[in-house]
Design a protein around this motif. Sequence first.
Motif, short mmCIF file in Angstrom:
data_model
loop_
_atom_site.label_atom_id
_atom_site.label_comp_id
_atom_site.label_asym_id
_atom_site.label_seq_id
_atom_site.Cartn_x
_atom_site.Cartn_y
_atom_site.Cartn_z
N VAL A 165 0.93 -1.20 -0.05
CA VAL A 165 0.00 -0.18 -0.25
C VAL A 165 0.82 1.14 -0.20
CG1 VAL A 165 -1.65 1.25 1.27
CG2 VAL A 165 -1.93 -1.01 1.23
N GLY A 166 0.68 2.03 -0.79
CA GLY A 166 1.38 3.54 -1.17
C GLY A 166 2.34 3.40 -2.02
N ASP A 167 2.63 2.17 -2.85
CA ASP A 167 3.50 2.24 -3.94
C ASP A 167 2.99 2.72 -5.09
OD1 ASP A 167 5.94 0.78 -3.42
OD2 ASP A 167 4.87 -1.31 -3.47
N ILE A 168 3.95 3.26 -5.80
CA ILE A 168 3.33 3.92 -6.87
C ILE A 168 3.90 2.97 -8.26
CG2 ILE A 168 3.92 5.88 -8.73
CD1 ILE A 168 2.66 6.72 -5.98
N LEU A 169 2.56 2.58 -9.19
CA LEU A 169 2.62 1.58 -10.17
C LEU A 169 2.71 2.50 -11.58
CD1 LEU A 169 2.31 -0.44 -8.11
CD2 LEU A 169 0.71 -1.46 -9.64
N ILE A 170 3.43 2.08 -12.21
CA ILE A 170 3.42 2.64 -13.62
C ILE A 170 2.63 1.56 -14.64
CG2 ILE A 170 4.79 3.34 -15.69
CD1 ILE A 170 7.10 3.99 -13.36
N LEU A 171 1.73 2.01 -15.26
CA LEU A 171 0.81 1.32 -16.32
C LEU A 171 0.92 1.61 -17.51
CD1 LEU A 171 -2.69 1.38 -14.18
CD2 LEU A 171 -0.48 -0.13 -13.83
N ASN A 172 1.21 0.51 -18.38
CA ASN A 172 1.38 0.51 -19.91
C ASN A 172 0.29 -0.38 -20.50
OD1 ASN A 172 3.78 2.16 -20.18
ND2 ASN A 172 4.87 0.56 -18.94
N PRO A 173 -0.07 -0.11 -21.95
CA PRO A 173 -0.90 -0.80 -22.61
C PRO A 173 -0.35 -2.27 -22.33
CG PRO A 173 -0.22 0.83 -23.93
CD PRO A 173 0.64 0.94 -22.92
N GLY A 174 -1.70 -3.11 -22.34
CA GLY A 174 -1.59 -4.58 -22.03
C GLY A 174 -1.26 -5.07 -20.69
N ASP A 175 -1.04 -4.33 -19.87
CA ASP A 175 -0.42 -4.66 -18.30
C ASP A 175 -1.84 -5.15 -17.74
OD1 ASP A 175 1.89 -3.76 -18.90
OD2 ASP A 175 1.84 -2.15 -17.37
N LYS A 176 -1.74 -6.11 -16.86
CA LYS A 176 -2.83 -6.82 -15.95
C LYS A 176 -2.14 -6.14 -14.64
CE LYS A 176 -5.06 -11.02 -14.71
NZ LYS A 176 -5.20 -12.32 -14.80
N ILE A 177 -3.22 -5.33 -14.18
CA ILE A 177 -3.07 -4.45 -13.07
C ILE A 177 -2.98 -5.28 -11.69
CG2 ILE A 177 -3.83 -2.73 -11.66
CD1 ILE A 177 -5.36 -1.43 -14.14
N GLN A 178 -2.09 -5.20 -10.94
CA GLN A 178 -1.86 -5.94 -9.71
C GLN A 178 -2.33 -5.57 -8.32
OE1 GLN A 178 -0.75 -9.31 -10.33
NE2 GLN A 178 -0.84 -8.63 -12.48
N ALA A 179 -3.00 -4.64 -8.21
CA ALA A 179 -3.45 -3.89 -6.96
C ALA A 179 -4.41 -2.85 -7.52
CB ALA A 179 -2.28 -3.21 -6.41
N ASP A 180 -5.36 -2.68 -6.43
CA ASP A 180 -6.23 -1.62 -6.51
C ASP A 180 -5.44 -0.25 -6.23
OD1 ASP A 180 -7.92 -3.55 -6.72
OD2 ASP A 180 -9.22 -2.96 -4.80
N GLY A 181 -5.87 0.77 -6.77
CA GLY A 181 -5.15 2.11 -6.93
C GLY A 181 -6.01 3.05 -7.15
N ARG A 182 -5.43 4.46 -6.85
CA ARG A 182 -6.20 5.87 -7.12
C ARG A 182 -5.13 6.26 -8.43
NH1 ARG A 182 -7.73 10.43 -8.68
NH2 ARG A 182 -8.78 11.94 -7.39
N ILE A 210 -1.20 5.42 -20.77
CA ILE A 210 -0.38 5.15 -19.70
C ILE A 210 -0.85 5.92 -18.49
CG2 ILE A 210 1.69 4.68 -21.23
CD1 ILE A 210 2.34 7.82 -20.83
N ALA A 211 -0.28 5.49 -17.38
CA ALA A 211 -0.70 6.00 -16.01
C ALA A 211 0.31 5.53 -15.01
CB ALA A 211 -1.88 5.60 -15.77
N LYS A 212 0.05 6.43 -14.00
CA LYS A 212 0.72 6.09 -12.48
C LYS A 212 -0.13 6.03 -11.61
CE LYS A 212 5.09 8.14 -13.48
NZ LYS A 212 6.43 9.39 -12.99
N ILE A 213 -0.31 5.12 -10.81
CA ILE A 213 -1.31 5.02 -9.79
C ILE A 213 -0.66 4.82 -8.19
CG2 ILE A 213 -2.89 3.83 -11.49
CD1 ILE A 213 -2.47 1.10 -9.72
N ILE A 214 -1.68 5.30 -7.36
CA ILE A 214 -0.97 5.07 -5.82
C ILE A 214 -1.73 3.66 -5.47
CG2 ILE A 214 -2.30 6.73 -5.00
CD1 ILE A 214 -0.31 6.94 -2.88
N VAL A 215 -1.04 2.76 -5.05
CA VAL A 215 -1.74 1.67 -4.47
C VAL A 215 -2.46 1.86 -3.20
CG1 VAL A 215 -1.50 -0.68 -3.53
CG2 VAL A 215 -0.07 0.00 -5.45
N THR A 216 -3.67 1.49 -3.12
CA THR A 216 -4.46 1.71 -1.87
C THR A 216 -5.18 0.40 -1.23
OG1 THR A 216 -6.62 1.62 -3.51
CG2 THR A 216 -5.78 3.84 -2.90
N ALA A 217 -4.98 -0.51 -2.00
CA ALA A 217 -5.26 -1.99 -1.52
C ALA A 217 -4.79 -3.00 -2.02
CB ALA A 217 -6.95 -2.05 -1.64
N ILE A 218 -4.25 -4.04 -1.38
CA ILE A 218 -3.69 -5.29 -1.87
C ILE A 218 -4.27 -6.45 -1.27
CG2 ILE A 218 -1.28 -4.02 -2.12
CD1 ILE A 218 -0.44 -5.50 0.48
N GLY A 219 -4.03 -7.69 -1.94
CA GLY A 219 -4.20 -9.01 -1.47
C GLY A 219 -6.03 -9.19 -1.36
#
Length: 428
Positions: A133-150, A201-210
């Motif tokens: 939680v709190g990590d910054i994820l970088i998203l690109n086309p085709g990525d399977k998102i691995q956490a909930d995020g804003r 493309i996008a950057k998200i901050i992780v709000t929930a995991i698992g």
Amino acid sequence: MYHSQNIEHVLRELDSSREGLSAKEVSKRVKKYGKNKFSTAGESISRFKIFLNQWKSPLIIILVVAGVVSGFLGDFLDMTIILITTSVNAVIGFVQEDKASRALKKLGSMIKYKAIVLREERVISLNSEEITVGDILILNPGDKIQADGRIIEEKDLKVNETLLTGEVEPIKKILEKLDKNTRLPDRKNMVYRGTIVASGIAKIIVTAIGAKTEIGKVAQLVKDTQDTGTPLQLQLKKLAKTLGGIIVLISVGVLLLGIFSPYADYNIIELIEVSVAMAVAAIPEGLVISLTVILAIGMQKILKRNALVRRLVSAETLGSVSVICCDKTGTITEGKMYVTKISTASDDFDVENEDNLKQKKEALFILTAGIFANDAYLQKSPTGRVSVIGDTTDASFLHAGLKIGIEKVKLEKINHRLDEIPFESKTK
């Protein structure tokens, strides 16, 4: 609630920043929130439970009861035959299911999803389990998102959320905060685990995991769902009930007939022995082991076709399947792409022929353009091994560039990116 807050508020609340978390902070949060994973139905079954499951069939229970009763009445031959039959049946089922369970466990350990994460201003590639939680994820086309995020940054981001909402069309995402009562499918400033980046493309901050993610909650519901049984199990259960009822009626009838008949001259022990003997004779001991052997043979044939069946009875259910849907990329293919040939107006150039490629200006120009218009990154391991992280198409250009000495980092020092139009099927 994060969908109803502005970006800076979310960053403050999660005690994070646009540069990402520090290694010290990550360590604290992993202890607090745990790993980014959740258990699924049938994920880990102990060997004892697998063995115990072999004795749950109604027919097996009837046979065991009949064997025990036979033993009490001194008919040790029948007891021995029945117990050997049921034990052999249990061993065959256990060996097959345990072998499949261990193979599936090994297979599961090989499947690791990756995520591109920004930590201490460094872009790194991690196993999805290491996200917190709190990590910054970088998203690109085709990525399977691995956490909930804003979402905190985005450029033409569209996400396919069919897994969660059933909506076929990709959802256009935004940055603006929304009303706190906005329903989950309409929270366009959020992304969710298991969904796929369709474009942008996008950057998200992780709000929930698992298990705290939306898909984790669904997985928990699925895990708690009771198993209804396969068609074969339901039929065997019905047969056992019918057979059990008939056997009880006949045995009790014979016993009562012997007691109350004026012509019968038997003592009560003899009548009970006769009744039990008739009950045991009526039970089809061979049916149980025959079914198990047949299913085991079916399981072995499926295994020879490189498929695994976790439970023995599922081999029968598979016979009713008419359509099987599976993912292609990374499942029946490696999920890796490579540039093998560059075609220009004048000729085709083999990328493997490095010396020839270096002398061809047209081919070099195309390859350089592909490296410039690229969101993949190079990452060096402690051993010095260079790996490329990012979209597989982008990565293929960086791999090809490395072969002839063209590095993205050096090119970007000369020419800085001013703007970009993210790849999208409609505008390609």
